[in-house]
Design a protein around this motif. Structure first.
Motif, PDB file in Angstrom:
ATOM      1  N   LYS A 183       3.339  -4.872   0.542  1.00 41.14           N
ATOM      2  CA  LYS A 183       2.949  -5.690  -0.612  1.00 41.14           C
ATOM      3  C   LYS A 183       3.093  -4.898  -1.906  1.00 41.14           C
ATOM      4  CE  LYS A 183      -0.972  -8.440  -2.332  1.00 41.14           C
ATOM      5  NZ  LYS A 183      -1.205  -7.745  -3.608  1.00 41.14           N
ATOM      6  N   ARG A 184       2.559  -3.687  -1.949  1.00 40.48           N
ATOM      7  CA  ARG A 184       2.641  -2.865  -3.161  1.00 40.48           C
ATOM      8  C   ARG A 184       4.093  -2.520  -3.488  1.00 40.48           C
ATOM      9  NH1 ARG A 184      -2.021  -0.502  -5.091  1.00 40.48           N
ATOM     10  NH2 ARG A 184      -3.849  -1.642  -4.359  1.00 40.48           N
ATOM     11  N   ALA A 186       6.829  -4.219  -2.645  1.00 41.65           N
ATOM     12  CA  ALA A 186       7.542  -5.416  -3.097  1.00 41.65           C
ATOM     13  C   ALA A 186       7.185  -5.759  -4.542  1.00 41.65           C
ATOM     14  CB  ALA A 186       7.222  -6.589  -2.181  1.00 41.65           C
ATOM     15  N   GLU A 187       5.912  -5.607  -4.887  1.00 37.63           N
ATOM     16  CA  GLU A 187       5.482  -5.905  -6.265  1.00 37.63           C
ATOM     17  C   GLU A 187       6.167  -4.973  -7.259  1.00 37.63           C
ATOM     18  OE1 GLU A 187       0.942  -7.524  -5.211  1.00 37.63           O
ATOM     19  OE2 GLU A 187       1.273  -5.474  -5.918  1.00 37.63           O
ATOM     20  N   ALA A 188       6.248  -3.697  -6.911  1.00 37.64           N
ATOM     21  CA  ALA A 188       6.902  -2.729  -7.800  1.00 37.64           C
ATOM     22  C   ALA A 188       8.413  -2.967  -7.858  1.00 37.64           C
ATOM     23  CB  ALA A 188       6.603  -1.304  -7.331  1.00 37.64           C
ATOM     24  N   TRP A 189       8.992  -3.319  -6.733  1.00 41.91           N
ATOM     25  CA  TRP A 189      10.438  -3.590  -6.662  1.00 41.91           C
ATOM     26  C   TRP A 189      10.812  -4.767  -7.563  1.00 41.91           C
ATOM     27  CZ3 TRP A 189      14.680  -1.232  -4.754  1.00 41.91           C
ATOM     28  CH2 TRP A 189      15.830  -1.995  -4.532  1.00 41.91           C
ATOM     29  N   ASN A 190       9.947  -5.739  -7.638  1.00 40.88           N
ATOM     30  CA  ASN A 190      10.238  -6.955  -8.422  1.00 40.88           C
ATOM     31  C   ASN A 190      10.216  -6.702  -9.928  1.00 40.88           C
ATOM     32  OD1 ASN A 190      10.582  -8.537  -6.143  1.00 40.88           O
ATOM     33  ND2 ASN A 190       8.444  -9.179  -6.074  1.00 40.88           N
ATOM     34  N   VAL A 191       9.624  -5.597 -10.367  1.00 38.65           N
ATOM     35  CA  VAL A 191       9.582  -5.288 -11.802  1.00 38.65           C
ATOM     36  C   VAL A 191      10.261  -3.941 -12.075  1.00 38.65           C
ATOM     37  CG1 VAL A 191       7.530  -6.674 -12.271  1.00 38.65           C
ATOM     38  CG2 VAL A 191       7.248  -4.299 -11.553  1.00 38.65           C
ATOM     39  N   ARG A 192      11.226  -3.578 -11.235  1.00 35.99           N
ATOM     40  CA  ARG A 192      11.889  -2.282 -11.363  1.00 35.99           C
ATOM     41  C   ARG A 192      12.831  -2.245 -12.560  1.00 35.99           C
ATOM     42  NH1 ARG A 192      14.459  -5.367  -7.631  1.00 35.99           N
ATOM     43  NH2 ARG A 192      16.747  -5.357  -7.533  1.00 35.99           N
ATOM     44  N   ILE A 285       0.568   4.385  -5.189  1.00 32.48           N
ATOM     45  CA  ILE A 285       1.162   3.398  -6.087  1.00 32.48           C
ATOM     46  C   ILE A 285       1.766   4.047  -7.327  1.00 32.48           C
ATOM     47  CG2 ILE A 285      -1.018   2.951  -7.289  1.00 32.48           C
ATOM     48  CD1 ILE A 285       1.834   0.445  -6.427  1.00 32.48           C
ATOM     49  N   SER A 289       5.591   3.417  -8.424  1.00 32.57           N
ATOM     50  CA  SER A 289       5.919   2.896  -9.753  1.00 32.57           C
ATOM     51  C   SER A 289       6.881   3.827 -10.479  1.00 32.57           C
ATOM     52  CB  SER A 289       4.637   2.723 -10.573  1.00 32.57           C
ATOM     53  OG  SER A 289       3.776   1.773  -9.982  1.00 32.57           O
TER      54      SER A 289
END
Length: 328
Positions: A183-184, A186-192, A285, A289
């Motif tokens: 989850k963490r 994927a969230e970071a990947w989506n705003v890379r 995290i 990031s």
């Protein structure tokens, strides 16, 4: 007839007195110990068996009265198996409500950022409040149990503090930590950041693990990430000691020598180009990031100043001057 009425009245009075006595007992503290008492209720236990299990665990109460309390309350069908805690001052009624509501006693386990999976597994295997269902499994078999899409576990479990009901399966903790990492990540990947040199999200996780192991100062994570990303982009060797150490396995005894840097392994980034085949640790995290949003820097080198911070350089000449200044 009068005698019969007197008998009925006496029986009623006795019943009221018994009910009053049971009610009084139900609201009295069970024990005055300063330490909580752990106890477990086995699945499928009858009310009588449940009452006995509580007493056998060391909770000083009357099992017959507790059984009567359960039956009088009408909560007999709601009692839940599991691990509980009788804290100082708890009453029989409070204990009954705890079991009926499934308020299981909790424990915690802290997985530390930068640990390897083997360190995590060793801690879980030794935790006294965990049921060790996976202790005999190999790492690949454990990953199958976790229902992961990866065979190798390194890096795929999020370092955090996890709460769980005492007596829970270790598989539950692995699943929780793995789900949290996905989850963490994927969230970071989506705003890379755009144009990162990763083929997939797994390579980003691998980079995050390197950043985690290389960073002494948390504020420098994004700069450390920038150095390694710049090296990937230009085709330079990463030349990072933590990957070499990981590839050495049990042969690493706390120091790394020149011969170790020259000995080829799949994880030796002095002898092999690109990222290692898997992550080398469990990144937090902040490192994830940083790996996906590196600093805007052209640095290709860094060297420790000896105070926990690093000096960053864009070229080899400047880097060599920094090495002479801080390390020679």
């Amino acid at each position: 007839m009068a005698s019969f009425k007197k008998l009925i009245l006496l029986s009623l009075l006795l019943l009221i007195a018994a009910a009053a006595g049971l009610a009084y007992w139900a609201f009295q503290p069970i024990h005055q110990s300063e330490k909580a008492i752990d106890f477990s209720i086995r699945p499928g236990s009858s009310v009588r068996s449940l009452s006995s299990q509580i007493v056998e665990a060391g909770v000083p109460q009357n099992p017959l009265l507790f059984e009567l309390l359960v039956r009088a309350s009408g909560k007999g069908a709601r009692l839940k198996a599991g691990s509980y805690e009788a804290e100082p001052g708890i009453t029989p009624l409070g204990l009954l409500d705890k079991i009926a509501n499934g308020e299981f006693s909790q424990a915690s386990i802290a997985i530390i950022e930068g640990w390897t999976f083997q360190q995590m597994r060793k801690l879980i295997d030794a935790h006294p409040a965990i049921r060790h269902d996976t202790a005999a499994l190999s790492d690949p078999d454990l990953m199958k149990k976790v229902d992961a899409d990866y065979k190798w576990p390194e890096g795929l479990f999020f370092p955090d503090t996890y709460l769980f009901a005492k007596g829970s399966s270790d598989l539950q903790i692995y699943q929780q930590a793995h789900t949290a990492m996905l989850k963490r990540l994927a969230e970071a990947w989506n705003v890379r950041s755009p144009s990162l040199p990763y083929k997939n999200i797994y390579e980003a996780l691998t980079m995050a693990s390197i950043v985690e192991k290389e960073t002494g100062q948390k504020s420098e994570r994004s700069l450390i990430a920038a150095v390694f990303i710049n090296r990937l982009r230009t085709g330079m060797l990463l030349q990072t000691d933590p990957t070499v150490i990981y590839g050495m396995g049990d042969a690493y005894k706390g120091k790394i020598y020149k011969r170790d840097l020259l000995t080829d392994t799949p994880y030796n980034t002095y002898t092999r180009a690109g990222l290692p085949p898997t992550p080398i640790a469990l990144p937090g995290i902040a490192s994830i990031s940083a790996a996906l949003n590196p600093a805007d820097s052209g640095a290709l080198y860094f060297v420790s100043r000896g105070d926990g911070t690093s000096h960053f350089s864009d070229n080899l000449t400047e880097h060599n001057r920094a090495v002479n200044k801080y390390q020679r």
